[in-house]
Design an enzyme around this catalytic site. Structure first.
Site, mmCIF file in Angstrom:
data_model
loop_
_atom_site.group_PDB
_atom_site.id
_atom_site.type_symbol
_atom_site.label_atom_id
_atom_site.label_comp_id
_atom_site.label_asym_id
_atom_site.label_seq_id
_atom_site.Cartn_x
_atom_site.Cartn_y
_atom_site.Cartn_z
ATOM 1 C CE LYS A 119 43.774 33.521 40.086
ATOM 2 N NZ LYS A 119 44.170 35.354 40.586
ATOM 3 C CB SER A 126 41.281 37.329 37.521
ATOM 4 O OG SER A 126 41.923 36.974 38.813
ATOM 5 C CB SER A 129 41.466 39.064 41.181
ATOM 6 O OG SER A 129 41.175 39.421 39.982
#
Lengths: 492, 483
Positions: free
Chosen positions: A82, A157, A181
């Protein structure tokens, strides 16, 4: 090993074995995924940066290490990080214009751990800006599309990490979870996502959103793969004062333990108003499956569930309002053109560098902390946080695991909730309380509705990831929801 | 109207740790700008603070020295404001749970009285960097070497009622933190900085007046002058029918003037909240007791010992005990020469004056304790007079020679030989017929005064080397024979 299974459909365990058995090399494997990313990712937008050259070099090094024998289990296996994890020499943007030019001179602890284990980095995945969002619509680099339905969101997210694993662009990815997330996008994309106990994985080099809630974890296709990933990610790091110095077990060891007699609690608050009936039905199916497998099911109550969303949306923005103050246009990151004085430099750099949701949360957080409001908001929210934690403490006196839906609804369409922050915030109603209490939680596929995956969430007590992974793995041994893949248009 | 002044101090003390409070970067003073700022000090994304145990130990030492309660659990908070030399956009400090609770300190006043000043608390925090407003042509330079240097902020109660007390308190703090070895005490490098809260009220009134805060004074003299100026300003203002505004002021030492920096209304809302990157810091009794065991002798105990053990005056004892380096020097000289009083006189007199005029610190003194003790020994055994000793001192100051080497080389040994001295006395008497006549005709009680002339002549003839006592004895004997 079945030769018919494509490389990108194989689990980490299979890939690791395949590399050792020399069915393929890390270089071949890595090139395979890089080709898929090149071909398919234009439709998903799950990567911000693809590090092809570096990946090929890392794969060559991994092949040498594999040839010498004694390589760690993940050696030679490609993973995606990420874009919230700092990567030395590789842009780390947090999906913000503010950090579009930021190249860290250091690695996050998590990234270091993967490098040491010989894993290959494919690139950096897309996300909501500064991890603020539940739909991935808040990225400076554009939204990620759900591989199951490209008119729908992948969740957020960590939408890029979940979508890349779902679309078989990466065998596994790292992600972070502040209010859901990891688990919510895993649910929406039909993959497995584990949020470990707060303090289990070092936050060093992981760009902070809300420090007391942020926790890194893996997104994979199976619970077994999540165990392999957590083996690499977890561990004490003295650079993070909130990291707990506790021995890391081999999370794969307990996967096959029997769950006969495992006590599973079903919180009644998770099945009330707002839950899509199709999700409810899929979760009911999972409960029946667990019963069949010998688990003991009982109803429990987490009375403060409803309060967790408002408490979270005070605490997280409050911490964020301070955490994001460092982005001021002075030392690194975005700086506005021709500032005429200091005030102008601050206001325009931040005004132009941050997106709307980030600004909204900074404002909310600053307001909640301001003189005269602190007790009514921040203090009150901390009191609620303690009540939420107490709910769980009570529950874990009677049950080993708490089971429920991960999200109230399946993947929604772009724009459907982006104009209504409150509706968007309710996406995280089932996931937020685990962050407030610091507990581990896992989301795994348990069905689908109209072609979109449904996520099942399991939550357990602090530092009992073994139990969660065991229960999730046993479920996956008896079901095939996790084996479903979205339609694939690639030639490779 | 009669006015009285109320003063409270907030003192920032830089702790002499090797590294910063939350990072491993060096705290050494004077490096090239931004060479001692690591990723944490620069607030790079994803970096996290790690507390430096030494800073806590130093803060606890201070707390124990002022007899304060040490918090077994202390919490760091974030104080939010934007400024270019504050990289994170917040300062990590302690608001509600400081590490050092209430304590007190005694100060000595020139009247001979003592007064107890209460300390409200002392907390740990990080220093900011420096903004450099000169040399950048309309822009500002930022040096982050200082960012993250550990500080304790010591907050006193408003217990001081004039600048003498405030300065005495400040000096006492300086002596204490220097003695403890937790601060280098270098005021000119900003190691101690004082914020002074001042208000005035009509004498006898119990309610406090509105206070102002004069910030960042870094010398005792500036502090004294700034207080005098502010007290005068406030009294003038009120007497002219105005009111004092609660505000922060800056004192310009060069112009001896102060100006308002910001009013209470313009003050920031710092939005304090507990720092989520740092867990509460917990110390148990054992740890605190272990720190207590490492405390050095404190200035007050040392002062009392000097009075008791060396029979020094309380003024000498106070001066010599205040600074750890000075007291170590004094004790070394005393041990070598065996005369505390002479050691005290020479250190506080000749040595101190020479250091001052050469702008040197004791640590860089050309004369170490052993050499000074060697000089004092020759005074004690009568080899040289006090006056000659000053000459010897000057030569020693500029060379590496010992007292004995100087005395030998310069032939400065005192003449005590009575035969030699008697000859000198005879010569002087023979050459001073007029003065001898005056002496003879004077009243007996006036005669001792008239001796001075003859002694002076003899000292001159001996180039100061004649033993004054011996000269005196011989002279009296010979003059009296002439009566």
């Amino acid at each position: 090993m079945n030769d018919k299974v494509a490389l990108h459909d194989m689990t980490l365990t299979d890939l690791s074995q395949g590399l050792r058995d020399k069915h393929f090399s890390s270089s071949e494997l890595t090139k395979h995924f890089l080709e898929r990313i090149e071909q398919l990712d234009p439709q998903y937008n799950s990567f911000i940066t693809v590090t092809s050259d570096q990946a090929i070099k890392q794969a060559q090094a991994a092949d040498e290490r594999l040839a010498s024998g004694n390589a760690p289990l993940l050696c030679g296996i490609p993973v995606a990080h990420k874009d919230i994890f700092c990567t030395q020499g590789v842009k780390t943007s947090c999906a913000s214009k503010m950090l579009d030019n930021f190249v860290p001179p250091y690695n996050a602890a998590v990234v270091d751990n993967f490098e040491k284990s010989g894993a290959v980095m494919l690139g950096k995945t897309n996300m909501d800006e500064f991890a603020m969002g539940s739909s991935n619509e808040n990225s400076f680099y554009g939204p990620v599309k759900n591989p199951w339905a490209t008119d729908s969101v992948p969740g957020g997210s960590s939408g890029g990490s979940a979508a890349s694993v779902a679309a078989r662009l990466a065998p596994a990815a790292t992600a972070t979870d502040t209010g859901g997330s990891i688990r919510q996008p895993a649910a929406l994309c039909g993959v497995t996502g584990l949020k470990p106990t707060y303090g289990r994985v070092s936050r060093w080099g992981m760009i902070a959103y809300a420090s007391s809630l942020d926790q890194g974890g893996p997104i994979t296709r199976t619970a077994e793969d999540a165990a392999l990933m957590l083996n690499v990610m977890a561990g004490f790091d003295q650079r993070d004062s909130t990291c707990i110095d506790l021995e890391v077990p081999d999370y794969t060891k307990s996967l096959n333990n029997s769950i006969e007699g495992l006590k599973i609690g079903i919180p009644k608050e998770y099945f009330g108003e707002g839950l899509d009936p199709a999700i409810g039905a899929a979760v009911e199916g999972a409960i029946k499956q667990y019963e069949k497998m010998g688990a003991v099911i009982s109803e429990i109550s987490l009375p403060h569930t409803q309060l967790s969303v408002p408490a979270y949306y005070v605490i997280a923005p409050a911490e964020a309002s301070a955490n994001l103050s460092r982005y001021d246009g002075v030392r690194y990151g975005y700086r506005c053109e021709n500032p005429h004085d200091l005030q102008d430099l601050y206001m325009r750099s931040r005004g132009e560098g941050f997106g709307d949701e980030v600004k909204r949360r900074i404002l909310v957080g600053a307001y909640a902390l301001s003189a005269g409001y602190y007790d009514a908001y921040y203090n009150k929210a901390q009191q609620v946080r303690r009540l939420v934690k107490q709910d769980y403490n009570e529950a874990f006196k009677n049950v080993d695991i708490i089971l429920g839906p991960t999200t109230p609804s399946p993947a929604f369409k772009f724009g459907e909730k982006s104009q209504d922050p409150t509706a968007m915030y309710l996406e995280d109603i089932y996931t937020i309380s685990a962050n407030l209490a610091g507990l581990p939680g896992i989301s795994l596929p348990c069905g689908n509705t109209a072609g979109k995956p449904v996520g099942l969430q399991l939550i357990s007590d602090v530092f009992t990831e073994e139990r969660l992974l065991n229960a999730a793995h046993q479920f996956q041994q008896h079901t095939d929801h996790h084996l479903q893949a979205p339609a694939d248009s690639a030639n490779v | 109207m009669q006015w009285e002044t109320v003063i409270g101090l907030e003192v920032h003390v830089q702790l002499a740790t090797k590294t910063k409070i939350f990072s491993g970067a060096s705290t050494a003073f004077g490096a090239e700008p931004n060479t001692q700022a690591c990723a944490i000090d620069l607030a790079m994304p994803g970096t996290l603070p790690v507390p430096n145990e030494e800073a806590f130990r130093y803060a606890i030492m201070f707390g124990l020295a002022i007899d304060a309660e040490i918090a077994q659990r202390s919490v760091f908070d974030r104080k939010n404001y934007f400024y270019p030399d504050l990289p994170k956009g917040y300062q990590t400090t302690q608001l509600d749970r400081p590490i050092v609770g209430a304590g007190n300190m005694e100060i000595q006043l020139s009247s001979g009285k003592t007064k107890t000043i209460r300390i409200h608390h002392a907390h740990l925090e990080e220093d900011a960097g420096k903004s450099l407003h000169e040399d950048f042509q309309g822009m500002s330079g930022i040096d982050l070497n200082r960012a993250g240097t550990p500080l304790i902020e010591i907050v006193s109660e408003p217990d001081m009622s004039n600048s003498e007390e405030a300065v005495a308190f400040a000096k006492k703090l300086h002596a204490l933190v220097s003695s403890l070895g937790i601060c280098d005490g270098e005021m000119s490098q900003g190691s101690m900085r004082f914020d002074v809260n001042i208000s005035v009220r009509p004498k006898g009134q119990t309610e406090l007046g509105t206070r102002t805060e004069t910030k960042n004074l870094n010398s005792f003299r500036f502090m004294e002058r700034a207080i005098a100026l502010e007290v005068e300003r406030q009294i003038d203002l009120i007497e002219d029918g105005g009111t004092v505004r609660q505000e922060t002021r800056l004192y310009d030492a060069e112009k001896h003037a102060s100006r308002s920096m910001r009013s209470k209304e313009e003050a920031n809302d710092y939005r304090y909240f507990p720092c989520p990157d740092l867990l509460p810091v917990v110390f148990d009794e054992d740890y605190i007791e272990a720190v207590r065991a490492t405390l050095p002798e404190l200035p007050e105990a040392r002062r009392d010992r000097y009075i008791e053990q060396y029979a020094l005056s309380s003024y000498d004892a106070e001066t010599l005990s205040g600074d750890r380096e000075l007291s170590a020097y004094f004790e070394a000289v005393t041990q070598d020469c065996g005369d505390a009083k002479l050691a005290a006189n020479w250190i506080m007199g000749e040595l101190s004056a020479s250091l001052n005029s050469a702008e040197l610190k004791l640590a860089n003194s050309p004369l170490n304790a052993t050499r000074l003790a060697g000089l004092i020994l020759r005074i004690k055994d009568g080899s040289i007079s006090g006056k000659i000793a000053k000459q010897v001192f000057e030569i020693m100051w500029a060379s590496n020679q010992s007292a004995d080497e100087v005395i030998e080389a310069e032939g400065l040994k005192q003449v005590s030989d009575t035969g030699e001295l008697a000859a000198m006395v005879d010569t002087v008497i023979a050459n001073s017929a007029k003065q001898v006549e005056n002496y003879r005709s004077a009243d007996a009680d006036k005669r001792p005064k008239m001796m001075g002339f003859f002694v002076g002549q003899i000292m001159k003839a001996s180039k100061g080397q004649a033993n004054p006592k011996a000269v005196n004895d011989i002279l009296i004997e010979k003059l009296n024979k002439l009566l």
